[in-house]
Design a protein around this motif. Structure first.
Motif, PDB file in Angstrom:
ATOM      1  N   TRP A 127       1.254  -1.167   0.237  1.00  0.00           N
ATOM      2  CA  TRP A 127      -0.246   0.427   0.124  1.00  0.00           C
ATOM      3  C   TRP A 127       1.002   1.322  -0.242  1.00  0.00           C
ATOM      4  CZ3 TRP A 127      -2.839   2.852   4.770  1.00  0.00           C
ATOM      5  CH2 TRP A 127      -2.903   4.120   3.912  1.00  0.00           C
ATOM      6  N   GLU A 220      -9.969   0.895  -4.963  1.00  0.00           N
ATOM      7  CA  GLU A 220      -8.966   0.454  -4.587  1.00  0.00           C
ATOM      8  C   GLU A 220      -9.151  -0.532  -3.223  1.00  0.00           C
ATOM      9  OE1 GLU A 220      -6.091   1.075  -5.554  1.00  0.00           O
ATOM     10  OE2 GLU A 220      -6.237   1.624  -7.310  1.00  0.00           O
ATOM     11  N   ARG A 221      -9.680  -0.406  -2.927  1.00  0.00           N
ATOM     12  CA  ARG A 221     -10.747  -1.470  -1.974  1.00  0.00           C
ATOM     13  C   ARG A 221     -10.693  -2.969  -2.770  1.00  0.00           C
ATOM     14  NH1 ARG A 221     -11.260  -1.705   3.933  1.00  0.00           N
ATOM     15  NH2 ARG A 221     -13.275  -3.077   4.663  1.00  0.00           N
TER      16      ARG A 221
END
Length: 316
Positions: A127, A220-221
């Motif tokens: 991340w 994005e999650r």
């Protein structure tokens, strides 16, 4: 079906070879086995009559040729008769079953904690690629891979037992006595899986489908949990299985250092006492565990491979 039969055939061949080598090593080991059995049965005795030794040789078929002894042992082993301990004269299976729970609980607990830490570190590293978190994860995983388990065990004992006095350094039965051995093995799992998961996650992010999903305004999650993580878990599954097998076998050293009951301590004590039935059985158990886990993982990957599934659909 052919893949399954091939894997099972390979599994049987490997186990047969391991059984032959293990039995040969114990058979041709120096020393009189009848005398070793007599000393284990009658501790403190200095000498034994020839009649006693001959009776022991006849009882355990020690006067037969090597091949005859091996075939006799193999037939008994395949039919579920694993023999009796030279030392206690108890059934090998009963001794094994009484120690399995401790080793298994230690291995599963360490694997769970190690994987949880590895997923957290690898996820944060990907991340924030190139950040301090990423560098810290890489450094911690590298340090963990470089430190042997026995050395880390000693360091933990010196710090948390000898210096701080927070946790016991040895023993079995309480949760506090499980902490240090679990941390030792979990740290090894974490260091191994963090580097691999980070690599697999970065490889998954480089796949073309990620950009396609972003163009479709997928969050994005959702990209990470629904696509990238699933893509990275396929190759990671193999290493997780290998780590589980390695934990069961690696617990030998940790259990000895922390004076815990379990298969590791049992194996060490049996080797020192030359309790060959127990030693051979434990070697076969560790070999079966390692080979079986590898076989199951290979089959799962084979049958879940998209190319394999596509081939089956085309065949239909």
């Amino acid at each position: 079906m052919n893949a399954l039969l091939t894997r099972l055939g390979g599994l049987v061949t490997v186990l047969f070879g391991i059984s032959f080598i293990t039995f040969a090593v114990t058979h041709f080991a120096p020393g009189d086995k009848a005398l070793a059995i007599a000393q284990a049965r009658y501790p403190g005795e200095m000498g034994f009559d020839a009649e006693i030794l001959e009776g022991i040789r006849d009882e355990f078929h020690l006067d037969r040729p090597f091949i005859s002894q091996y075939l006799h042992w193999l037939v008994d082993f395949l039919t579920g008769d694993f023999g009796r301990s030279y030392s206690s004269h108890s059934k090998v299976w009963d001794i094994f079953a009484g120690n399995l729970e401790e080793t298994f609980s230690l291995a599963i607990t360490a694997l769970t904690l190690g994987l949880a830490a590895a997923f957290l570190l690898a996820g944060l590293a990907v991340w924030r690629k190139g950040s301090l978190i990423d560098r810290f994860a890489i450094l911690l995983a590298s340090v963990g891979a470089a430190i042997p388990s026995f050395w880390l065990s000693i360091l933990l004992i010196l710090l948390f037992s000898a210096h701080l006095g927070w946790l016991p350094a040895y023993g079995t039965g309480t949760l506090a006595q499980l902490v240090l051995p679990t941390v030792t093995l979990a740290f090894w799992v974490m260091s191994s899986q963090t580097r691999l998961l980070r690599s697999f996650l970065l490889e998954a992010y480089d796949q073309p489908f990620v950009e396609t999903l972003r163009l479709r305004s997928v969050s994005e999650r959702e990209i990470f949990f629904s696509h990238v993580l699933r893509h990275a878990l396929s190759p990671a599954l193999t290493m997780i299985g290998l780590d589980l097998a390695g934990l069961i076998e690696g617990a030998v050293i940790v259990e000895i250092i922390f004076a815990r009951s379990g298969l590791g301590s049992l194996l060490a004590g049996s080797v020192l006492a030359r309790d060959l039935p127990v030693v051979v059985f434990l070697v076969m158990f560790f070999a079966l565990t390692y080979v079986l886990i590898n076989t199951v993982i290979d089959l799962v990957q084979t049958f879940t491979d998209p190319r394999h599934l596509a081939g089956e659909r085309n065949a239909v």
